[in-house]
Write an enzyme that holds these catalytic residues in place. Structure first.
Site, short mmCIF file in Angstrom:
data_model
loop_
_atom_site.label_atom_id
_atom_site.label_comp_id
_atom_site.label_asym_id
_atom_site.label_seq_id
_atom_site.Cartn_x
_atom_site.Cartn_y
_atom_site.Cartn_z
NE ARG A 93 26.14 96.71 9.17
CZ ARG A 93 26.05 97.99 9.52
NH1 ARG A 93 26.33 98.94 8.64
NH2 ARG A 93 25.68 98.30 10.74
CE LYS A 115 36.01 76.06 6.41
NZ LYS A 115 36.55 74.84 7.04
CD GLU A 157 46.37 70.91 3.61
OE1 GLU A 157 45.40 70.29 3.14
OE2 GLU A 157 46.54 71.07 4.84
CE LYS A 207 39.59 74.97 0.36
NZ LYS A 207 40.51 75.60 1.28
CD GLU A 217 33.86 72.42 7.13
OE1 GLU A 217 34.61 73.29 6.67
OE2 GLU A 217 34.12 71.75 8.14
NE ARG A 221 34.92 74.76 2.75
CZ ARG A 221 35.02 76.06 2.51
NH1 ARG A 221 33.96 76.74 2.13
NH2 ARG A 221 36.15 76.70 2.63
CG ASN A 225 37.85 68.82 7.68
OD1 ASN A 225 38.51 69.83 7.43
ND2 ASN A 225 36.60 68.87 8.11
CG HIS A 228 43.13 68.51 8.00
ND1 HIS A 228 43.46 67.93 6.78
CD2 HIS A 228 43.62 69.77 7.95
CE1 HIS A 228 44.08 68.83 6.03
NE2 HIS A 228 44.19 69.95 6.72
CG HIS A 232 43.62 69.77 13.35
ND1 HIS A 232 42.36 69.89 12.84
CD2 HIS A 232 44.38 70.67 12.72
CE1 HIS A 232 42.37 70.84 11.91
NE2 HIS A 232 43.58 71.33 11.82
CG HIS A 245 48.53 72.37 8.79
ND1 HIS A 245 47.66 71.93 9.76
CD2 HIS A 245 47.84 72.34 7.62
CE1 HIS A 245 46.49 71.67 9.21
NE2 HIS A 245 46.57 71.89 7.91
N1 LIG Z 1 41.33 79.66 5.23
C1 LIG Z 1 41.63 78.43 4.94
O1 LIG Z 1 40.86 77.70 4.27
C2 LIG Z 1 42.93 77.87 5.40
C3 LIG Z 1 43.37 76.61 4.94
C4 LIG Z 1 44.61 76.14 5.35
C5 LIG Z 1 45.41 76.88 6.23
N2 LIG Z 1 44.95 78.10 6.67
C6 LIG Z 1 45.75 78.92 7.59
O2 LIG Z 1 46.98 79.25 6.92
C7 LIG Z 1 47.96 79.55 7.91
C8 LIG Z 1 49.28 78.94 7.48
O3 LIG Z 1 49.65 79.51 6.25
P1 LIG Z 1 51.15 79.42 5.68
O4 LIG Z 1 51.64 78.03 5.82
O5 LIG Z 1 51.11 80.02 4.33
O6 LIG Z 1 52.02 80.25 6.73
P2 LIG Z 1 52.36 81.81 6.86
O7 LIG Z 1 51.29 82.66 6.35
O8 LIG Z 1 52.76 81.97 8.29
O9 LIG Z 1 53.64 82.00 5.93
C9 LIG Z 1 54.86 81.34 6.26
C10 LIG Z 1 56.03 82.33 6.25
O10 LIG Z 1 56.46 82.55 4.91
C11 LIG Z 1 56.60 83.96 4.66
N3 LIG Z 1 56.35 84.13 3.24
C12 LIG Z 1 55.17 84.05 2.61
N4 LIG Z 1 55.34 84.15 1.29
C13 LIG Z 1 56.66 84.30 1.07
C14 LIG Z 1 57.45 84.46 -0.11
N5 LIG Z 1 56.92 84.38 -1.32
N6 LIG Z 1 58.78 84.60 0.04
C15 LIG Z 1 59.33 84.60 1.26
N7 LIG Z 1 58.65 84.44 2.42
C16 LIG Z 1 57.32 84.30 2.32
C17 LIG Z 1 55.58 84.57 5.56
O11 LIG Z 1 55.86 85.91 5.76
C18 LIG Z 1 55.71 83.70 6.81
O12 LIG Z 1 56.78 84.12 7.60
C19 LIG Z 1 47.42 79.03 9.23
O13 LIG Z 1 47.03 80.13 10.04
C20 LIG Z 1 46.19 78.22 8.83
O14 LIG Z 1 45.19 78.25 9.84
C21 LIG Z 1 43.74 78.59 6.27
#
Ligand SMILES: NC(=O)c1ccc[n+]([C@@H]2O[C@H](COP(=O)([O-])OP(=O)(O)OC[C@H]3O[C@@H](n4cnc5c(N)ncnc54)[C@H](O)[C@@H]3O)[C@@H](O)[C@H]2O)c1
Length: 341
Positions: A93, A115, A157, A207, A217, A221, A225, A228, A232, A245
């Site tokens: 939990r 999130k 972003e 943020k 949201e 909030r 978007n 987006h 998207h 993205h």
């Molecule tokens: N929760 C939220 O508010 C929110 C907001 C925006 C995006 N997201 C989510 O984030 C995800 C995308 O995140 P991302 O772009 O960070 O991609 P990711 O987490 O896939 O990372 C990209 C790649 O970089 C590698 N990597 C990470 N840090 C590294 C480092 N310091 N050195 C070398 N390699 C490294 C990772 O292992 C991965 O292969 C999506 O799933 C998206 O839905 C969430």
């Protein structure tokens, strides 16, 4: 962590690429702090942000004897943060969560705001929760090994956050990335740690302030978007293969600005400044040929998800946006035409 009173057992969850890049440093700082810890390896990539892997992580925590007072530590990009955050929100939990984001996107966006989520079948983030981290530790030095395209992904972003949240931050980005530069393409500023550090700090503050006023949201909030809706749709129409993205959000922001200029809500100067800043980030703003039918379908799917109303974030000026619900698909498609070529 110790300074924040987090002395109980830490379960550090991280993918192999991050362990290879940062594992030694991480182990040294946990040892030095005297925090007992275990690591759990996770599989990387959006395709692995699944309920199945969440279940494996939960079993892994249980096998290692994680109890209610344990701290889950997510070290990685947004995929790691979302997955581990989700598990932390449901295991016994709820465990305390520390986010250690290691991509620019995760530092400026995904790690802030609580999130969490996993994907199912075709739908992204369909299952998730709000679970605020007790601590977010962002170090721009860990970004050194990231490819340029990953930095540009996060910078979209950053530009979004400046455009919706702060005229002063936007003006600074404009000076740093676009001011007086003759050469097209990514600015050398992107390689400077001090530049990235200010981007991370400004985005986290903007943020966090928005999320604090509207954690679930219900209203404000939604401004996050910006860019987006079209972003998207482009990702979906391109089946995610062609775009990061950030690349899709950059074009989405430009489309939103074209709509705003067309409605007399934003000035062409604001649109031109945003284009220059995005290009300085190494992001293209022009729209390659996209299948219009697929794009229409993706836009109308977005509308269905939001109970028939396409809430659309319209940039008005740096630091100011409106949310409107009367933007039509035809207007959006015309806005994309405005940026094509
Ligand atoms: N929760 C939220 O508010 C929110 C907001 C925006 C995006 N997201 C989510 O984030 C995800 C995308 O995140 P991302 O772009 O960070 O991609 P990711 O987490 O896939 O990372 C990209 C790649 O970089 C590698 N990597 C990470 N840090 C590294 C480092 N310091 N050195 C070398 N390699 C490294 C990772 O292992 C991965 O292969 C999506 O799933 C998206 O839905 C969430």
């Amino acid at each position: 962590m110790v300074a924040r009173g987090l002395r109980s057992r830490a379960f550090v969850c991280l993918p192999a690429a991050v362990r290879d890049a940062l594992g030694g440093q991480l182990a040294a700082s946990l040892e030095a702090a005297g925090v007992p810890w275990d690591t759990i390896a996770i599989r990387d990539g959006d395709g692995e942000k699944t309920l199945e892997q969440a279940g494996e992580l939960i079993d892994g925590l249980a096998a290692l004897g994680a109890e209610r007072d344990a701290v889950a530590v997510a070290v990685g990009g947004g995929v790691t943060g979302d997955l581990v955050g989700f598990v932390a929100s449901v295991y016994m939990r709820g465990l305390r969560l520390v986010q250690v984001p290691t991509t620019l996107l995760a530092q400026v966006d995904a790690s802030i705001g609580g999130k969490t989520g996993v994907n199912t079948g075709g739908a992204k983030n369909l299952i998730g929760s709000f679970h605020a981290p007790v601590l977010v530790l962002s170090d721009p030095a860990v970004l050194r090994g990231l490819p340029r395209r990953e930095i540009a992904n996060g910078m979209a972003e950053v530009v979004k956050t400046a455009l919706l949240g702060s005229a002063a931050f936007f003006a600074w980005l404009e000076r740093e990335l676009a001011g007086g530069r003759e050469a097209a393409g990514a600015s050398p500023a992107l390689g400077r740690i001090e530049f990235l550090e200010r981007c991370i700090a400004e985005c986290a503050a903007i943020k966090a302030a928005i999320v604090e006023r509207d954690p679930f949201e219900a209203g404000e909030r939604r401004v996050l978007n910006l860019g987006h809706t079209v972003g998207h749709a482009l990702e979906t129409a391109g089946r995610y293969a062609d775009w990061t993205h950030g690349e899709a959000v950059a074009v989405g922001m430009m489309a939103a600005l074209h709509v705003a200029v067309g409605r007399g809500r934003a000035t062409p100067a604001c649109l031109d400044a945003t284009r220059r800043v995005l290009r300085g980030c190494g992001l293209s703003t022009s729209v390659p040929a996209v299948d219009e039918g697929a794009l229409r379908a993706a836009l109308s799917l977005d509308k269905k998800r939001r109970a028939g109303r396409l809430h659309f974030v319209l940039p008005v000026a740096p630091g100011a946006v409106d949310i409107v619900d009367d933007v039509t698909e035809a207007e959006l498609l015309a806005a994309l035409q405005g940026e094509s070529g």
